[in-house]
Write a protein that holds these residues in place. Sequence first.
Motif, PDB file in Angstrom:
ATOM      1  N   ASP A 299       5.997  -1.191  56.343  1.00 19.38           N
ATOM      2  CA  ASP A 299       6.774  -2.095  56.977  1.00 19.38           C
ATOM      3  C   ASP A 299       7.818  -1.153  57.127  1.00 19.38           C
ATOM      4  OD1 ASP A 299       4.841  -4.636  57.496  1.00 19.38           O
ATOM      5  OD2 ASP A 299       5.779  -4.983  54.657  1.00 19.38           O
ATOM      6  N   THR A 300       8.164   0.290  56.388  1.00 24.40           N
ATOM      7  CA  THR A 300       9.579   0.891  56.298  1.00 24.40           C
ATOM      8  C   THR A 300       8.771   2.006  57.177  1.00 24.40           C
ATOM      9  OG1 THR A 300       9.221   1.602  53.977  1.00 24.40           O
ATOM     10  CG2 THR A 300      10.526  -0.687  53.866  1.00 24.40           C
TER      11      THR A 300
ATOM     12  N   LYS B   2       2.473   3.584  58.689  1.00 25.65           N
ATOM     13  CA  LYS B   2       1.458   1.930  58.872  1.00 25.65           C
ATOM     14  C   LYS B   2       0.668   2.647  59.933  1.00 25.65           C
ATOM     15  CE  LYS B   2       4.265  -1.035  61.563  1.00 25.65           C
ATOM     16  NZ  LYS B   2       5.181  -1.646  61.734  1.00 25.65           N
TER      17      LYS B   2
END
Length: 108
Positions: free
Chosen positions: A23-24, A29
């Motif tokens: 998510d960061t 990802k």
Amino acid sequence: MADQHILDALYATVAARKGADPDTSYTAKLFAKGTAKIAQKVGEEGVETVIAALAETPDKVASESADLLYHLTVLWADQGVKPEDVWQILAERQGISGITEKAARKGD
């Protein structure tokens, strides 16, 4: 740092993102999505680099090449390939005719 060592530094940053929060981190990802997605991105960026070479400016080719190299370092990290592994192969091929080198790899 605008020299050839930038790829080593990029690889170190990419490898450090393995296991990070998706998510960061875009890199985390990609790792979370797996090898197939990473390989797909390398292919997409390769095609975009070719298109830029055929229809765009040298600046666009450089930009797309940077994207391609970034995604390639993600693939290397995913596969456990270190930049020095690639540099060693390139060093071994240095001074050998491309035709000769390719013929020697026919068994690969």
